[in-house]
Design an enzyme around this catalytic site. Structure first.
Site, PDB file in Angstrom:
ATOM      1  N   ARG A   1       1.965 -11.557   5.268  1.00  0.00           N
ATOM      2  CA  ARG A   1       3.422 -11.624   5.209  1.00  0.00           C
ATOM      3  C   ARG A   1       4.083 -11.234   6.527  1.00  0.00           C
ATOM      4  NH1 ARG A   1       5.056 -10.897  -0.298  1.00  0.00           N
ATOM      5  NH2 ARG A   1       7.151 -11.213   0.459  1.00  0.00           N
TER       6      ARG A   1
ATOM      7  N   ARG B   1      14.873  -3.085  -7.641  1.00  0.00           N
ATOM      8  CA  ARG B   1      13.411  -3.117  -7.757  1.00  0.00           C
ATOM      9  C   ARG B   1      13.036  -3.205  -9.221  1.00  0.00           C
ATOM     10  NH1 ARG B   1      10.860  -0.728  -3.234  1.00  0.00           N
ATOM     11  NH2 ARG B   1       8.960  -1.529  -4.161  1.00  0.00           N
TER      12      ARG B   1
ATOM     13  N   PRO C   1       0.832  -1.214   0.000  1.00  0.00           N
ATOM     14  CA  PRO C   1       0.000   0.000   0.000  1.00  0.00           C
ATOM     15  C   PRO C   1       0.862   1.258   0.000  1.00  0.00           C
ATOM     16  CG  PRO C   1      -0.685  -1.552   1.710  1.00  0.00           C
ATOM     17  CD  PRO C   1       0.618  -2.041   1.172  1.00  0.00           C
ATOM     18  N   GLU C   2       0.518   2.189  -0.882  1.00  0.00           N
ATOM     19  CA  GLU C   2       1.219   3.466  -0.967  1.00  0.00           C
ATOM     20  C   GLU C   2       0.249   4.580  -0.564  1.00  0.00           C
ATOM     21  OE1 GLU C   2       3.263   3.695  -4.789  1.00  0.00           O
ATOM     22  OE2 GLU C   2       3.395   1.523  -4.883  1.00  0.00           O
TER      23      GLU C   2
ATOM     24  N   LYS D   1       3.174   6.682   4.508  1.00  0.00           N
ATOM     25  CA  LYS D   1       2.417   5.426   4.427  1.00  0.00           C
ATOM     26  C   LYS D   1       1.938   4.966   5.803  1.00  0.00           C
ATOM     27  CE  LYS D   1       5.362   4.013   0.565  1.00  0.00           C
ATOM     28  NZ  LYS D   1       6.346   3.005   0.143  1.00  0.00           N
TER      29      LYS D   1
END
Ligand SMILES: [Zn+2]
Length: 279
Positions: A113, A265, A2-3, A60
């Site tokens: 996670r 990334r 989530p950003e 965030k």
């Protein structure tokens, strides 16, 4: 992960659920490492009986201002989300922290996670104060951004991902903003022309606002995916131009979108619109 648009959409939905002004009547922790810094038993004892005064976002982080001067901060990291359930609903095995809200409902930290963290602290600035500016704030002016870019000469993509430089962006919205501004992710910040800096300064809020309007980006339907409280997915995946669209046509020039690795990334670019060697 989530950003900014996803975290803000969660905060907005917590408001719609009328959580502010309600009391946290109890708490239980089922995965101790979900609680940062303090002992889970201490967390439960300290949070019980506090009223939620306000819920905001910084970068965030979801930030709950509580009565008695404490702040609860939640960082969802890879797969965290908040579930809103009737209090008597059996706990899902991925719900690691359960906050009872009033008598009827519970807010549950669901994290497959297990990288997400919650902080309960009287000094939130110790964490939040180190974050860079908010890209949707009026104070994030073009002039300020240009100055920020001049203080360093790092590759632009890792720089925009650095939360101490600018708060709230992650892989999705950085790739989208760089495509929008026609900038290759490996360009260095110092090499950007004034026109490119301006384009990027406009593109960042634009892609974030589009994500917000669509209530965030949900990719796929797995348990690790982003969902709003109430299990609702965001609708922004359809609106993405490059992110996870490898092999598809660039919406601007029809060149095939490529996936490259930048700073470990994966990055999605249009090789035609985003040239590495800027002429
Ligand atoms: Zn293109």
């Amino acid at each position: 992960m989530p950003e900014l648009p996803e975290v803000q959409s969660i905060v907005d939905s917590l408001h719609r659920l009328n959580i502010p002004d309600r009391r946290i009547s109890g708490a239980a922790v089922y995965w101790p490492r979900s609680i940062a810094e303090i002992d889970p038993a201490d967390f439960c004892k300290k949070i019980k009986g506090r009223t939620v005064r306000r819920i905001t976002r910084r970068g965030k982080y979801i930030v709950f201002g509580l009565s008695g001067g404490l702040t609860l901060m939640i960082h969802l990291r890879m797969s965290g989300r908040l579930n809103w359930e009737p209090a008597d609903q059996p706990r899902n095995k991925h719900e690691h922290v359960v906050l009872q809200i009033g008598k009827t409902h519970s807010l549950r930290f669901h994290d497959t996670r297990k990288f997400g963290r919650m902080w309960l602290t009287a000094a939130p600035e110790r964490v939040l104060g180190r974050l860079g500016p908010e890209p949707l704030a009026a104070s994030f002016t073009g002039k300020r951004f240009a100055k920020m870019l001049q203080t360093t000469n790092r590759q632009i993509k890792p720089l925009l991902l650095d939360q101490h430089f600018l708060a709230g962006l992650g892989n999705i919205y950085v790739d989208e903003a760089l495509w929008e501004a026609r900038i290759h992710p490996q360009r260095t910040s110092g090499s950007l022309t004034r026109r490119e800096v301006n384009a990027l300064h406009q593109a960042i809020p634009a892609v974030l606002r589009k994500g917000l309007k669509n209530l965030g980006t949900s990719l796929g339907t797995g348990q690790t995916n982003f969902y709003l409280p109430g299990q609702r997915p965001g609708g922004n995946a359809e609106a993405l131009n490059v992110f996870r669209r490898t092999g598809k046509a660039c919406p601007r020039c029809s060149t095939m979108i490529a996936r490259i690795i930048v700073g470990q990334r994966s990055s999605h670019i249009c090789p035609h619109c985003q040239k590495e060697n800027h002429a």
